[in-house]
Design a protein around this motif. Structure first.
Motif, PDB file in Angstrom:
ATOM      1  N   UNK A  36      32.185  12.164   7.147  1.00 46.84           N
ATOM      2  CA  UNK A  36      31.519  13.371   6.669  1.00 46.84           C
ATOM      3  C   UNK A  36      30.127  13.504   7.301  1.00 46.84           C
ATOM      4  N   UNK A  37      29.730  14.757   7.527  1.00 48.94           N
ATOM      5  CA  UNK A  37      28.376  15.056   8.003  1.00 48.94           C
ATOM      6  C   UNK A  37      27.690  15.929   6.969  1.00 48.94           C
ATOM      7  N   UNK A  38      26.485  15.525   6.552  1.00 51.52           N
ATOM      8  CA  UNK A  38      25.753  16.246   5.512  1.00 51.52           C
ATOM      9  C   UNK A  38      24.358  16.596   6.011  1.00 51.52           C
ATOM     10  N   UNK A  39      23.991  17.846   5.835  1.00 52.23           N
ATOM     11  CA  UNK A  39      22.688  18.344   6.270  1.00 52.23           C
ATOM     12  C   UNK A  39      21.748  18.418   5.072  1.00 52.23           C
ATOM     13  N   UNK A  40      20.637  17.704   5.138  1.00 56.73           N
ATOM     14  CA  UNK A  40      19.654  17.677   4.055  1.00 56.73           C
ATOM     15  C   UNK A  40      18.355  18.326   4.532  1.00 56.73           C
ATOM     16  N   UNK A  41      17.616  18.860   3.578  1.00 58.31           N
ATOM     17  CA  UNK A  41      16.348  19.511   3.929  1.00 58.31           C
ATOM     18  C   UNK A  41      15.334  19.281   2.820  1.00 58.31           C
ATOM     19  N   UNK A  42      14.076  19.081   3.232  1.00 54.05           N
ATOM     20  CA  UNK A  42      13.002  19.006   2.254  1.00 54.05           C
ATOM     21  C   UNK A  42      11.724  18.466   2.866  1.00 54.05           C
ATOM     22  N   UNK A  80      27.198  20.258   2.782  1.00 57.14           N
ATOM     23  CA  UNK A  80      28.300  19.504   3.375  1.00 57.14           C
ATOM     24  C   UNK A  80      28.832  20.284   4.572  1.00 57.14           C
ATOM     25  N   UNK A  81      28.723  19.706   5.759  1.00 59.41           N
ATOM     26  CA  UNK A  81      29.038  20.441   6.987  1.00 59.41           C
ATOM     27  C   UNK A  81      30.523  20.739   7.170  1.00 59.41           C
ATOM     28  N   UNK A  82      31.387  20.117   6.366  1.00 59.29           N
ATOM     29  CA  UNK A  82      32.816  20.472   6.453  1.00 59.29           C
ATOM     30  C   UNK A  82      33.070  21.876   5.912  1.00 59.29           C
ATOM     31  N   UNK A  83      32.072  22.449   5.234  1.00 65.78           N
ATOM     32  CA  UNK A  83      32.182  23.810   4.707  1.00 65.78           C
ATOM     33  C   UNK A  83      31.696  24.863   5.702  1.00 65.78           C
ATOM     34  N   UNK A  84      31.215  24.413   6.847  1.00 63.95           N
ATOM     35  CA  UNK A  84      30.709  25.352   7.848  1.00 63.95           C
ATOM     36  C   UNK A  84      31.870  26.118   8.483  1.00 63.95           C
ATOM     37  N   UNK A  85      31.819  27.435   8.423  1.00 58.45           N
ATOM     38  CA  UNK A  85      32.896  28.252   8.979  1.00 58.45           C
ATOM     39  C   UNK A  85      32.790  28.317  10.497  1.00 58.45           C
ATOM     40  N   UNK A  86      33.892  28.615  11.150  1.00 57.49           N
ATOM     41  CA  UNK A  86      33.930  28.680  12.601  1.00 57.49           C
ATOM     42  C   UNK A  86      33.063  29.809  13.141  1.00 57.49           C
ATOM     43  N   UNK A  87      32.837  30.831  12.327  1.00 53.78           N
ATOM     44  CA  UNK A  87      32.054  31.983  12.785  1.00 53.78           C
ATOM     45  C   UNK A  87      30.547  31.826  12.533  1.00 53.78           C
ATOM     46  N   UNK A  88      30.148  30.740  11.877  1.00 51.76           N
ATOM     47  CA  UNK A  88      28.732  30.535  11.548  1.00 51.76           C
ATOM     48  C   UNK A  88      27.876  30.405  12.810  1.00 51.76           C
TER      49      UNK A  88
END
Length: 611
Positions: free
Chosen positions: A565-571, A583-591
């Motif tokens: 899994x790849x997870x993008x965090x910010x702060x 959670x980057x698995x939720x990133x759509x192909x059109x993003x």
């Protein structure tokens, strides 16, 4: 009370013999790590640290770093990590701004630690975690330099007395005044039966004046050519009570007998650091008779370094026009010299029981020049009946401390107490301290614990420099869950080959990358056609920079075989590491961009519609 300390101690009670940390080829269990942390906590408490005190650290990634940080938290204090690659000026800025009273370092950083300690007014305790490393001084270049200088015809020039303003030798009047200053400050000790040792005697300017007044004079220098020349000069003057000794690479020499007076004039600036100066002074105190004197003259004063630099740069030194100045070259030249803070001598009086008194004074004389305005002298008197050199607790080595308790300290940690302070550069470039409380830290880690289900089988890679806030969850998260920490050696955080090797060898399951380093890591794997089948990695976190869609797609292609899994965090640092996650698995192909996601527990994120 829920905090990182209480959660760690629960794991210690549950799994005392479980391996907590692996570093290189060594391991440590939860119980042993806890004991080491408790020893540090009890030592700090014995130094009367108080709640919310910041304890500054200058450490490389190691088991010692972790046990020290845990010990600081157990003592109810906050740790302040300082990057070991920081220049002295930045370290001093941070220590002065934070007003940290305690500075903990590794012995291999002793040179910079002592320079910082003697120039940081708020630091009261310097603590070394180990005693493994000893620096060596190579005098080869210095010998070559003084061999060359001694060939000059003028006695003043061949002794190295050159004005920084004119690049010409000082005048005879100026030299007479300098020698007179030395004689005046030790005159009470100059008797017919006195033996004097001069370290860095040069061509014999001071010896020529003092030797006729005493029984024996010993000239010691690193250059045999300098010694030969001074011998010729002194014998020509009919002075025959002088012995000549060459200084070896340990800055010592074979004295046949103890001496009454030691003179070290205009030499200290050539020592590489405070450690070397300490060593020389200790050697002198070993060899000077009881009640004897060590005179250290012509010491560069760091409090006046900037004004000296400005006077040289702007050609305002004593009415002398030096001409065009290269500022960078000038500063580099000045920075090569050792400037000694007067605090060094104050601490010497406190910690070395051989020392009776230390007198610091300005130069005696009427001529205004760089020697009289920007430098000072120290006269150290040795006690009678002095047999030891025990140190007080201002500078200590933890390995020398015995019988520290290994029990958990009985310290209640309030959730509003400081957990850590991390300095960022800020918008102005000046270090800015961000203070994080235990409640904020615990909330962040407790959310991560719940969201990502870390368990006892997981292995987290600690590779982020500890002066960056991402390192905080690498340091604490595993310990709250009974997992294992794998420590990457300092300096390899930018080496994709080393990182992949340790992932495979130590079966790392969780690690973090900034996006730019993630791209380097992915490119290394892709370029070398590395098969990731069966790799232990479960989750990779990224933060600190914007994550590109292309990086996510490349990651999926290479790591998809293991469902990593790849997870993008910010702060920002001010919000206790991270405030949003995606959670980057939720990133759509059109993003076209990678979202920062939604807020973590007990946080709320607001967006500005005008941005």
């Amino acid at each position: 009370m829920k905090n990182v300390v209480s959660y760690f101690e629960k794991q210690v009670a549950k799994h005392p013999d479980k391996i907590a940390i692996e570093y290189k080829d060594s391991v440590i269990t939860y119980s042993k790590l806890n004991e080491k942390s408790n020893e540090i906590a009890h030592y700090l408490l014995g130094q009367n640290v108080k709640k919310d005190d910041t304890i500054a650290l200058f450490l490389s990634r190691s088991v010692g770093m972790i046990s020290t940080i845990f010990g600081i938290e157990k003592a109810g204090c906050a740790y302040l990590p300082i990057n070991t690659r920081s220049p002295v000026s930045r370290v001093l800025d941070i220590l002065n701004d934070s007003k940290s009273r305690v500075f903990i370092v590794e012995h291999r950083f002793k040179d910079i630690a002592l320079e910082v300690f003697y120039n940081a007014p708020f630091v009261e305790n310097l603590i070394f975690l180990d005693k493994e490393y000893e620096s060596k001084t190579d005098f080869t270049d210095s010998k070559k330099l003084w061999n060359f200088i001694s060939t000059k015809d003028s006695l003043i020039e061949s002794s190295g007395w050159i004005s920084s303003y004119t690049n010409k030798p000082f005048s005879r009047l100026e030299m007479d005044e300098l020698v007179g200053n030395v004689v005046a400050k030790i005159s009470a000790n100059l008797k017919k039966d006195t033996t004097v040792l001069e370290i860095g005697s040069g061509s014999g300017l001071i010896a020529k004046e003092i030797a006729p007044k005493v029984s024996k004079y010993i000239c010691a220098d690193i250059s045999d050519i300098v010694l030969k020349k001074s011998k010729q000069i002194l014998q020509h003057e009919g002075i025959n009570n002088v012995e000549f000794l060459q200084i070896d690479n340990d800055n010592t020499f074979d004295l046949k007998k103890e001496v009454d007076v030691v003179i070290i004039n205009s030499v200290v600036q050539f020592y590489v650091n405070y450690s070397e100066l300490e060593k020389v002074i200790s050697y002198c105190l070993d060899n000077v008779n009881e009640g004897g004197t060590v005179f250290i003259g012509d010491i560069r004063d760091p409090e006046l370094r900037d004004s000296f630099y400005e006077s040289l740069l702007h050609k305002s030194g004593f009415g002398i026009d030096k001409g065009k100045i290269n500022a960078a070259a000038l500063k580099k030249s000045l920075d090569k010299d050792l400037y000694v803070n007067k605090k060094f001598f104050i601490e010497l009086l406190k910690k070395d029981t051989r020392v009776k008194s230390v007198e610091l004074s300005d130069k005696i004389g009427k001529i205004k020049n760089e020697l009289s305005v920007y430098r000072y002298d120290a006269v150290i008197k040795k006690k009678n009946n002095s047999t030891s050199k025990n140190l007080d607790n201002s500078i200590v080595y933890l390995p020398d401390i015995r019988n520290l308790s290994v029990d958990n300290p009985n310290i209640a940690i309030d959730n509003q107490q400081l957990a850590y302070v991390i300095y960022t550069s800020g918008s102005t470039g000046k270090p800015k301290g961000v203070m994080i409380e235990h409640r904020s830290l615990f909330n962040r880690l407790d959310w991560m614990k719940s969201e990502y289900s870390l368990d006892r089988s997981d292995r987290i890679l600690f590779k982020t420099p500890y002066s960056f806030d991402v390192s905080v969850w690498e340091i604490f998260w595993w310990a709250m869950c009974g997992s294992k920490l794998i420590i990457l050696e300092d300096g390899f955080e930018g080496d994709p080959q080393k990182i992949l090797k340790i992932i495979k060898k130590k079966k790392v399951s969780i690690l973090h990358f900034v996006p730019s380093m993630l791209n380097v890591f992915i490119s290394y794997i892709d370029t070398n056609n590395i098969n990731l089948s069966g790799t232990s990695l479960k989750k990779v976190f990224t933060s600190g920079e914007a994550l590109a869609v292309d990086s996510v797609n490349r990651f999926r292609r290479l790591f998809g075989v293991n469902s990593t899994e790849l997870h993008n965090l910010y702060g920002p640092t001010e919000t206790a590491i991270d405030v949003t996650y995606f959670a980057c698995d939720k990133l759509s192909k059109s993003s076209k961009f990678v979202p920062i996601g939604k807020s973590i527990s007990n946080n709320r994120v607001c967006t500005d519609p005008h941005m």
